[in-house]
Scaffold this active site. Structure first.
Site, PDB file in Angstrom:
ATOM      1  CE1 TYR A  12      -1.073  -5.963  10.487  1.00 23.13           C
ATOM      2  CE2 TYR A  12      -3.410  -6.455  10.269  1.00 23.13           C
ATOM      3  CZ  TYR A  12      -2.265  -5.832   9.804  1.00 23.13           C
ATOM      4  OH  TYR A  12      -2.323  -5.078   8.658  1.00 23.13           O
ATOM      5  CB  ILE A  19      -0.974  -0.006   1.195  1.00 23.58           C
ATOM      6  CG1 ILE A  19      -2.010  -1.129   1.009  1.00 23.58           C
ATOM      7  CG2 ILE A  19      -1.660   1.346   1.365  1.00 23.58           C
ATOM      8  CD1 ILE A  19      -2.871  -1.393   2.228  1.00 23.58           C
ATOM      9  CB  ALA A  78       6.158   1.254   8.436  1.00 22.09           C
TER      10      ALA A  78
END
Length: 187
Positions: free
Chosen positions: A148, A14, A84
Site C-alpha cells: 500500500y 474521502i 479510488a
C-alpha cells in the site's frame, strides 16, 4: 463553461466527502465506483443532477468508456479527483503476488489512467484541476502496509512529475496525503 467534477472512489470515505463538498460548490458530479448501485446511492444523496458510473480504474478500456459516458451525459470533465483505492494489510513475506498487483493497479495505475484520459480534454480547454488522494503511509511507511505504501508513495512522485508536465497548459495537479486517527480524517 460547466463545472464538471469526476470523483473516482466517490461512493465512500474521502471520495464521498469530497463529492459532498464539490456539490455544495456548484459542480455537476460524476460519482464513480466499481459497484454501480453504491455509486447511485451516493449520487442520489447529493440531490441535483449528479450521475453515477461503474468503473474499474485498473482497466484502461473501462476508464476510457467511463469518460466517454461522462462527457456525453454531463459535459467535459474539468476537475478530476482520484480517491479510488484498496488496502490489503499484510507483511510482505505473507502477501500474495496477485494482492500486490491488484493494489498497485488500483492505487497507482488507476490514477495514471484516469489522469491520462482526463488530460486530453483539459489540454484542449487549457485548464483543469486534478487531485490525487494519497496517504501519509505513502510518505512515512507502516509495518504491514509495504505494498500500500509503495503505491501511495508512487502516486506522490507521479503527481509531482505530472504537475510539471501540464503546468504550462494551466492544469493543476496536486496530491493530498491524509492521516487517519481512530477513524477521523485530519488535514
Amino acid at each position: 463553461m460547466d463545472k464538471v467534477c469526476a470523483v473516482f472512489g466517490g461512493s465512500r470515505g474521502i471520495g464521498r466527502a469530497v463529492a459532498q463538498l464539490m456539490a455544495q460548490k456548484g459542480y455537476r458530479l460524476a460519482i464513480i465506483a466499481r459497484n454501480l448501485e453504491v455509486a447511485k446511492a451516493a449520487a442520489g444523496e447529493l440531490g441535483g443532477d449528479h450521475l453515477a458510473f461503474s468503473c474499474d480504474v485498473a482497466k484502461e478500456r473501462d476508464v476510457q468508456n467511463t469518460f466517454e459516458e461522462m462527457e456525453k451525459n454531463l459535459g467535459r470533465v474539468n476537475f478530476l479527483v482520484n480517491a479510488a483505492g484498496i488496502n490489503r494489510d499484510s507483511l510482505l513475506v505473507r502477501t500474495k503476488t496477485e494482492d500486490m498487483i491488484s493494489q498497485l493497479h488500483t492505487n497507482l495505475l488507476g490514477s495514471m489512467l484516469t489522469c491520462k484520459v482526463a488530460l486530453k480534454t483539459m489540454i484542449q480547454q487549457q485548464r483543469g484541476s486534478i487531485v490525487n488522494v494519497g496517504s501519509i503511509i505513502g510518505l512515512k511507511g507502516n509495518s504491514g502496509q509495504s505494498v500500500y505504501s509503495a503505491g501511495k508513495g508512487g502516486l506522490v512522485g507521479f503527481s509531482r512529475a505530472l504537475a510539471k508536465e501540464v503546468a504550462r497548459k494551466k492544469i493543476r495537479v496536486n496530491v493530498v496525503a491524509p492521516v487517519t486517527v481512530t477513524g477521523i480524517c485530519l488535514h
